[in-house]
Design a protein around this motif. Sequence first.
Motif, PDB file in Angstrom:
ATOM      1  N   SER A  95       0.829  -1.209   0.000  1.00 56.26           N
ATOM      2  CA  SER A  95       0.000   0.000   0.000  1.00 56.26           C
ATOM      3  C   SER A  95       0.863   1.258   0.000  1.00 56.26           C
ATOM      4  O   SER A  95       0.609   2.211  -0.747  1.00 56.26           O
ATOM      5  CB  SER A  95      -0.930   0.003   1.222  1.00 56.26           C
ATOM      6  N   VAL A  96       1.909   1.272   0.821  1.00 55.72           N
ATOM      7  CA  VAL A  96       2.818   2.420   0.881  1.00 55.72           C
ATOM      8  C   VAL A  96       3.519   2.609  -0.463  1.00 55.72           C
ATOM      9  O   VAL A  96       3.618   3.721  -0.994  1.00 55.72           O
ATOM     10  CB  VAL A  96       3.845   2.231   2.016  1.00 55.72           C
ATOM     11  N   ALA A  97       4.003   1.490  -1.040  1.00 56.60           N
ATOM     12  CA  ALA A  97       4.693   1.562  -2.329  1.00 56.60           C
ATOM     13  C   ALA A  97       3.761   2.056  -3.428  1.00 56.60           C
ATOM     14  O   ALA A  97       4.145   2.863  -4.288  1.00 56.60           O
ATOM     15  CB  ALA A  97       5.259   0.190  -2.684  1.00 56.60           C
ATOM     16  N   ASP A  98       2.520   1.603  -3.394  1.00 58.42           N
ATOM     17  CA  ASP A  98       1.550   1.941  -4.433  1.00 58.42           C
ATOM     18  C   ASP A  98       1.204   3.430  -4.388  1.00 58.42           C
ATOM     19  O   ASP A  98       1.191   4.120  -5.420  1.00 58.42           O
ATOM     20  CB  ASP A  98       0.293   1.093  -4.241  1.00 58.42           C
ATOM     21  N   VAL A  99       0.904   3.944  -3.200  1.00 57.51           N
ATOM     22  CA  VAL A  99       0.543   5.354  -3.063  1.00 57.51           C
ATOM     23  C   VAL A  99       1.733   6.249  -3.415  1.00 57.51           C
ATOM     24  O   VAL A  99       1.583   7.268  -4.118  1.00 57.51           O
ATOM     25  CB  VAL A  99       0.037   5.650  -1.638  1.00 57.51           C
ATOM     26  N   TYR A 100       2.913   5.889  -2.946  1.00 61.58           N
ATOM     27  CA  TYR A 100       4.099   6.704  -3.234  1.00 61.58           C
ATOM     28  C   TYR A 100       4.335   6.816  -4.734  1.00 61.58           C
ATOM     29  O   TYR A 100       4.542   7.913  -5.272  1.00 61.58           O
ATOM     30  CB  TYR A 100       5.324   6.116  -2.540  1.00 61.58           C
ATOM     31  N   ASP A 101       4.276   5.697  -5.437  1.00 60.31           N
ATOM     32  CA  ASP A 101       4.503   5.754  -6.882  1.00 60.31           C
ATOM     33  C   ASP A 101       3.399   6.536  -7.587  1.00 60.31           C
ATOM     34  O   ASP A 101       3.654   7.240  -8.567  1.00 60.31           O
ATOM     35  CB  ASP A 101       4.588   4.345  -7.469  1.00 60.31           C
ATOM     36  N   ALA A 102       2.167   6.414  -7.086  1.00 61.56           N
ATOM     37  CA  ALA A 102       1.038   7.108  -7.712  1.00 61.56           C
ATOM     38  C   ALA A 102       1.193   8.623  -7.643  1.00 61.56           C
ATOM     39  O   ALA A 102       0.902   9.327  -8.615  1.00 61.56           O
ATOM     40  CB  ALA A 102      -0.272   6.686  -7.044  1.00 61.56           C
ATOM     41  N   ILE A 103       1.671   9.139  -6.501  1.00 58.28           N
ATOM     42  CA  ILE A 103       1.776  10.604  -6.366  1.00 58.28           C
ATOM     43  C   ILE A 103       3.121  11.144  -6.839  1.00 58.28           C
ATOM     44  O   ILE A 103       3.259  12.349  -7.067  1.00 58.28           O
ATOM     45  CB  ILE A 103       1.511  11.045  -4.909  1.00 58.28           C
ATOM     46  N   ALA A 104       4.109  10.248  -7.008  1.00 61.78           N
ATOM     47  CA  ALA A 104       5.433  10.676  -7.469  1.00 61.78           C
ATOM     48  C   ALA A 104       5.605  10.489  -8.971  1.00 61.78           C
ATOM     49  O   ALA A 104       6.694  10.705  -9.505  1.00 61.78           O
ATOM     50  CB  ALA A 104       6.524   9.916  -6.718  1.00 61.78           C
ATOM     51  N   SER A 105       4.528  10.053  -9.673  1.00 57.52           N
ATOM     52  CA  SER A 105       4.586   9.817 -11.113  1.00 57.52           C
ATOM     53  C   SER A 105       3.446  10.575 -11.790  1.00 57.52           C
ATOM     54  O   SER A 105       2.440  10.933 -11.172  1.00 57.52           O
ATOM     55  CB  SER A 105       4.457   8.324 -11.423  1.00 57.52           C
TER      56      SER A 105
END
Length: 524
Positions: free
Chosen positions: A464-474
């Motif tokens: 979940s942390v990895a998914d959200v981070y990539d979503a807002i950083a891309s």
Amino acid sequence: MTDTPKATLLFVDDEESILEVASEYFKAKGYHILTAGNGRIATEIIASQKIDCCFTDINMPEMDGLELAEHIRKVDNTIPVIIMTGYPSLENTIRTLKNGVVDFLIKPVNLNQLEICVQRVLRERELFIKNIFLSKEVESKKRIEQLNRELTYKVEELNTLNRIMTEFTTIGTSFDLFKHVVDLSTELTHADEACFYVINETIGKPVQVACSIAGGNGSGKLAPLTIDHTAGDRVCNGNGDIGQLILENCDENKPLLIRENNHVAGLPEDIRSMMLVPLTIREKVFGVLAVSVFHGDNRFSEKDLYYMSFMTNKAAYAIENIALYENIYENLFATLYAFVKAIEARDPYTEQHSNRVTRIAMELCRAMGGTQEEQDILNVAGQLHDIGKIGIRDDILLKPGRLTDEEFRIIKEHPVIGASIVERLGLWDREKNIIKCHHERFDGKGYPDGLAGERIPVLARILSVADVYDAIASDRAYRKKMEEEKILHIMYSGSGTQFDPDVIKTFRSLYEQGCLKAIIDSTN
């Protein structure tokens, strides 16, 4: 034996299918066949008809196979009894042998092997009958002593063969199988070393893939696979040319026993005794097991060669099964991954999203002390976490503006759809749960089930942390990637609400080291 085709065989089993198959097969071979559904019926047949050999199951109603064997031994000990069972055990083996049983076969029994067993047993029966009439009292005593020795040997042999068959059914990878072959070789034969070579026609010499050095005590350990490290490497590169000897033996496709090295051509002098046993898959030599003695008085025997041949035969079946499973596994994963690529092809902004999420999640897991197995699980779950979006319409999935409540309800279905896709394959139960739970929140306000805290699988919390981070950083379809300050505010402020605090703590550490940003930047 000229009258073998006229021999009468009695098959006793409560499974009609076994009786039918055996009856049809041996009748076609010229034998006279009688059948019985249990031991009581069999005793009636034996009382009224001449029987040359009896095959019986152990577990049957009314009278089981052990009671039948004891009955036959009392009424006519010239009738050989062979036990067939799908549940072998040491206790049953000893009990059957004590009841006069001449062999112990494990189901499912190959019919060709069964016929060979019949021929051997009938030959032995003929000799046995002759001995009854010709032997004197002293000779009878010697025969009893010999039978006792054979009984002891047979129990040991059955234990060894049963162990080989059992252990090779639990091996899951090719590497573990090769390692097990060499370890078991040194243990069973008390060899100093055992090496397994794959025959590679391209480079023209055997390639060592596993080696076990036992020091003569059977406690084999895997040796590093480096050139000129072991005696196995000397086999192909040093004093003498055993590599050539291996290749020549492969051409013969027969096991080779060198009981004593009396200046055998191509064999280094420090090898005192050796066995070379080919491993054949579909009538082609795949590899060779080389077992050696360097020290002491131990010398290999025909029994050792028999065990090694039996083991390589079982290993060949295991290799084929592993290859089949691995091929099916890879094909299934390739199909699922193609679905993910299809989703990313629909939305150019999310291209490589699954790869980045997977790499970030595995990095977090590793930093939190996750096992290799947990990292492997995340490798699958991360790649497939958005596979459920294949079931979401383009007008919703690619909508550049804010979603309506109904559209958001539809898009929230993708974790359940993804879990359902994976579940239908019957594989990856833990991965399925991670896919389903990767949008759950630590405070219980996520979806689809509203799980909270530790009720959410820990690997799902990491993903979940990895998914959200990539979503807002891309870059996304509806916005450009966020500024770094805003990204960190969202991630850190979500600790204890949206995210597991322990995962965010690890995230912060890795981010400050530059590890996570490098993953995002490498594919943007």
